[in-house]
Design a protein around this motif. Structure first.
Motif, PDB file in Angstrom:
ATOM      1  N   MET A  31       0.756  -1.150  -0.096  1.00 11.04           N
ATOM      2  CA  MET A  31       0.039   0.013   0.142  1.00 11.04           C
ATOM      3  C   MET A  31       0.912   1.257   0.168  1.00 11.04           C
ATOM      4  O   MET A  31       1.605   1.425   0.942  1.00 11.04           O
ATOM      5  N   LYS A  32       0.771   2.037  -1.056  1.00  8.24           N
ATOM      6  CA  LYS A  32       1.460   3.171  -1.204  1.00  8.24           C
ATOM      7  C   LYS A  32       0.546   4.449  -0.538  1.00  8.24           C
ATOM      8  O   LYS A  32      -0.561   4.510  -0.804  1.00  8.24           O
ATOM      9  N   SER A  33       1.123   5.335   0.606  1.00 13.05           N
ATOM     10  CA  SER A  33       0.497   6.356   1.030  1.00 13.05           C
ATOM     11  C   SER A  33       1.571   7.062   1.996  1.00 13.05           C
ATOM     12  O   SER A  33       2.473   6.557   2.389  1.00 13.05           O
ATOM     13  N   SER A  34       0.783   8.175   2.384  1.00 12.42           N
ATOM     14  CA  SER A  34       1.761   9.038   3.241  1.00 12.42           C
ATOM     15  C   SER A  34       1.640   8.920   4.722  1.00 12.42           C
ATOM     16  O   SER A  34       1.680   9.848   5.525  1.00 12.42           O
ATOM     17  N   ALA A  35       0.377   8.034   5.071  1.00 12.47           N
ATOM     18  CA  ALA A  35       0.018   7.873   6.403  1.00 12.47           C
ATOM     19  C   ALA A  35      -0.239   6.517   6.613  1.00 12.47           C
ATOM     20  O   ALA A  35      -0.189   5.520   5.983  1.00 12.47           O
ATOM     21  N   GLY A  36      -0.528   6.136   8.104  1.00 11.19           N
ATOM     22  CA  GLY A  36      -0.501   4.878   8.356  1.00 11.19           C
ATOM     23  C   GLY A  36       0.573   4.164   9.300  1.00 11.19           C
ATOM     24  O   GLY A  36       1.524   4.458   8.959  1.00 11.19           O
ATOM     25  N   TYR A  53      -7.170   7.072   2.978  1.00  8.79           N
ATOM     26  CA  TYR A  53      -6.930   5.722   2.297  1.00  8.79           C
ATOM     27  C   TYR A  53      -7.582   4.642   2.382  1.00  8.79           C
ATOM     28  O   TYR A  53      -7.304   3.471   2.072  1.00  8.79           O
ATOM     29  N   ILE A  54      -8.756   4.687   3.309  1.00  5.68           N
ATOM     30  CA  ILE A  54      -9.124   3.113   3.589  1.00  5.68           C
ATOM     31  C   ILE A  54      -9.973   2.393   2.661  1.00  5.68           C
ATOM     32  O   ILE A  54      -9.471   1.254   2.803  1.00  5.68           O
ATOM     33  N   GLU A  55     -10.447   3.238   1.536  1.00 13.09           N
ATOM     34  CA  GLU A  55     -11.064   2.224   0.585  1.00 13.09           C
ATOM     35  C   GLU A  55      -9.865   1.513  -0.149  1.00 13.09           C
ATOM     36  O   GLU A  55      -9.864   0.433  -0.647  1.00 13.09           O
ATOM     37  N   VAL A  66      -7.229  -4.761   7.846  1.00 12.56           N
ATOM     38  CA  VAL A  66      -7.252  -3.176   7.903  1.00 12.56           C
ATOM     39  C   VAL A  66      -8.005  -2.438   8.699  1.00 12.56           C
ATOM     40  O   VAL A  66      -9.341  -2.946   8.759  1.00 12.56           O
ATOM     41  N   ILE A  67      -7.668  -1.668   9.364  1.00 12.89           N
ATOM     42  CA  ILE A  67      -8.520  -0.766  10.358  1.00 12.89           C
ATOM     43  C   ILE A  67      -8.276   0.646  10.136  1.00 12.89           C
ATOM     44  O   ILE A  67      -7.444   1.208   9.998  1.00 12.89           O
ATOM     45  N   GLU A  68      -9.733   1.170  10.131  1.00 11.51           N
ATOM     46  CA  GLU A  68      -9.646   2.694  10.094  1.00 11.51           C
ATOM     47  C   GLU A  68      -9.264   3.378  11.228  1.00 11.51           C
ATOM     48  O   GLU A  68      -9.677   3.090  12.248  1.00 11.51           O
ATOM     49  N   ALA A  69      -8.136   4.083  11.182  1.00 10.51           N
ATOM     50  CA  ALA A  69      -7.625   4.851  12.291  1.00 10.51           C
ATOM     51  C   ALA A  69      -8.533   6.000  12.695  1.00 10.51           C
ATOM     52  O   ALA A  69      -8.426   7.130  11.909  1.00 10.51           O
ATOM     53  N   LYS A  70      -8.939   6.152  13.688  1.00 13.98           N
ATOM     54  CA  LYS A  70      -9.899   7.188  14.315  1.00 13.98           C
ATOM     55  C   LYS A  70      -9.116   7.844  15.421  1.00 13.98           C
ATOM     56  O   LYS A  70      -9.162   8.834  15.750  1.00 13.98           O
ATOM     57  N   LYS A  71      -8.565   7.008  16.499  1.00 14.27           N
ATOM     58  CA  LYS A  71      -8.010   7.338  17.659  1.00 14.27           C
ATOM     59  C   LYS A  71      -6.877   6.580  17.665  1.00 14.27           C
ATOM     60  O   LYS A  71      -7.042   5.462  18.362  1.00 14.27           O
ATOM     61  N   LEU A  72      -5.865   6.834  17.006  1.00 14.83           N
ATOM     62  CA  LEU A  72      -4.769   5.798  16.771  1.00 14.83           C
ATOM     63  C   LEU A  72      -3.938   5.169  18.068  1.00 14.83           C
ATOM     64  O   LEU A  72      -3.988   4.015  18.288  1.00 14.83           O
ATOM     65  N   TYR A  73      -3.716   5.977  18.936  1.00 18.24           N
ATOM     66  CA  TYR A  73      -2.973   5.465  20.184  1.00 18.24           C
ATOM     67  C   TYR A  73      -3.830   4.387  20.857  1.00 18.24           C
ATOM     68  O   TYR A  73      -3.524   3.393  21.483  1.00 18.24           O
ATOM     69  N   PRO A  74      -5.228   4.910  21.349  1.00 18.92           N
ATOM     70  CA  PRO A  74      -6.096   3.892  21.820  1.00 18.92           C
ATOM     71  C   PRO A  74      -6.277   2.537  21.107  1.00 18.92           C
ATOM     72  O   PRO A  74      -6.243   1.448  21.573  1.00 18.92           O
ATOM     73  N   GLN A  75      -6.377   2.582  19.905  1.00 19.45           N
ATOM     74  CA  GLN A  75      -6.571   1.635  18.962  1.00 19.45           C
ATOM     75  C   GLN A  75      -5.320   0.641  19.013  1.00 19.45           C
ATOM     76  O   GLN A  75      -5.597  -0.745  19.092  1.00 19.45           O
ATOM     77  N   LEU A  76      -4.150   1.261  18.900  1.00 23.18           N
ATOM     78  CA  LEU A  76      -2.876   0.479  19.091  1.00 23.18           C
ATOM     79  C   LEU A  76      -2.992  -0.269  20.666  1.00 23.18           C
ATOM     80  O   LEU A  76      -2.705  -1.380  20.712  1.00 23.18           O
ATOM     81  N   MET A  77      -3.462   0.358  21.564  1.00 27.09           N
ATOM     82  CA  MET A  77      -3.277  -0.080  22.863  1.00 27.09           C
ATOM     83  C   MET A  77      -4.251  -1.411  23.068  1.00 27.09           C
ATOM     84  O   MET A  77      -4.077  -2.387  23.524  1.00 27.09           O
ATOM     85  N   GLU A  78      -5.452  -1.082  22.297  1.00 27.23           N
ATOM     86  CA  GLU A  78      -6.593  -2.288  22.293  1.00 27.23           C
ATOM     87  C   GLU A  78      -5.752  -3.620  21.879  1.00 27.23           C
ATOM     88  O   GLU A  78      -5.918  -4.615  22.322  1.00 27.23           O
TER      89      GLU A  78
END
Length: 354
Positions: A31-36, A53-55, A66-78
């Motif tokens: 996946m080519k992107s500038s984020a994630g 970039y989610i689609e 693939v998970i849509e990042a909405k609140k990155l730090y809490p999602q990573l902690m989960e």
């Protein structure tokens, strides 16, 4: 076996790996992107990426959820909690101090490993190119060489270095380049004595060398080549120096094979230039790895004491640069095999007078 699976064969320094750099994220997910970010565990990997970039990610990525990042730090902690992770390795070569401070602030219960272990493991994986990577590199090289053939007819007395570079770039994009490997170098006359000079408005004159160092990117993979041409008839000194560089380059290619130390491969070509009396005029290394980056491991340099891996793609680019007069560099790149190498560059290397 996916590249993420292979990562954990190469790396076992933490419970999981956090991959944040654009290039390595693309290497592992396609996946080519500038984020994630990619959070990889031995049994599963996740790509967390924002709405922009989610689609594309859901249609592209196969080896990670693939998970849509909405609140990155809490999602990573989960995810860290779900997998029972107590330690997480980061890419020491690319993560900024600011980013590291943020992760350490949010994840006080996680041991963040910021030595070079993960970066080294990824670098080792990327050193050895698989079949699909070689196909992309070959395609990038074909694009660059087709563009050069088109531009040879454009190079003549009166055109500027900048005009030649623009014309070469235009053809590379027309033939399918995703990007340029780097800012195209076109130098003429005395400017060719500067190995990495910048194209200027200097016009080509009769009897001058024109040095062209360039490459195309195809599907994330780079090509790299240099040719030194002459407009009009070269002097005897120019011919002499060109042939010394050519012989040094051919000897380097002949010696290139898996297992040779990078410093020893460099020495093969360097000795020829030194014996000809031009050792002080060859101030850079013989070569470097090429792949998703234009400069990556391994290297063929006096200080690289490690063996070169089978499957690595390495440039062979000796040069002689005589300050105030002219310079010559000839560059191909090769894929190393057990018994030698395969040259990925097909463009002629004899001294061409345009």
């Amino acid at each position: 076996m996916s590249r993420l699976d292979r990562l954990f064969e190469e790396f076992d320094g933490a419970d999981c790996a956090l991959i944040t750099s654009d290039i390595n994220r693309r290497y592992f997910t396609g996946m080519k992107s500038s984020a994630g970010v990619v959070l990889a565990f031995p049994d599963k990997a996740y790509l967390l990426i924002d709405f922009r970039y989610i689609e594309k990610a859901r249609a592209t990525v196969k080896d990670a959820e693939v998970i849509e990042a909405k609140k990155l730090y809490p999602q990573l902690m989960e995810l860290l909690t779900k997998h029972g992770a107590k330690s997480m390795a980061i890419e020491s070569e690319t993560m900024t101090v600011k980013e590291l401070n943020a992760y350490e602030h949010f994840y006080t219960s996680i041991d963040i490993i910021h030595n070079d272990s993960l970066s080294n493991a990824i670098s080792n994986l990327r050193t050895v190119k698989d079949e699909s990577e070689i196909e992309c590199i070959q395609k990038a090289q074909e694009i660059a060489e087709k563009a050069l053939e088109e531009v040879k007819g454009f190079i003549k007395v009166g055109v500027t270095e900048r005009e030649i570079a623009l014309e070469l770039n235009r053809h590379m994009f027309a033939y399918g380049a995703e990007d340029l490997s780097f800012d195209t170098i076109v130098l003429s006359g005395a400017n060719t004595s500067m190995p990495h000079g910048v194209p200027s408005d200097k016009k080509v004159e009769n009897g001058e060398f024109v040095l062209i160092d360039f490459g195309a990117v195809y599907n994330g993979y780079h090509s790299d080549m240099t040719r030194t041409l002459c407009v009009g008839e070269p002097s005897e000194e120019m011919k002499k120096v060109y042939n010394i560089v050519l012989n040094a380059q051919l000897a380097g290619i002949e010696a290139a094979k898996a297992g040779i130390l990078g410093c020893d491969l460099d020495k093969v070509s360097r000795d020829i230039i030194e014996q000809a009396g031009y050792g002080s005029c060859f101030g850079h290394s013989l070569g470097h790895g090429v792949g998703m980056e234009i400069h990556e491991k391994p290297n063929a340099s006096p200080n690289y004491k490690a063996p070169l891996n089978e499957g690595a793609v390495v440039t062979v680019e000796p040069g002689i640069y005589i300050e105030g007069k002219f310079g010559v560099r000839i560059e191909d790149f090769v894929i190393l095999t057990e018994n030698g190498c395969k040259n990925l560059t097909k463009s002629a290397k004899n001294l061409i007078s345009l």
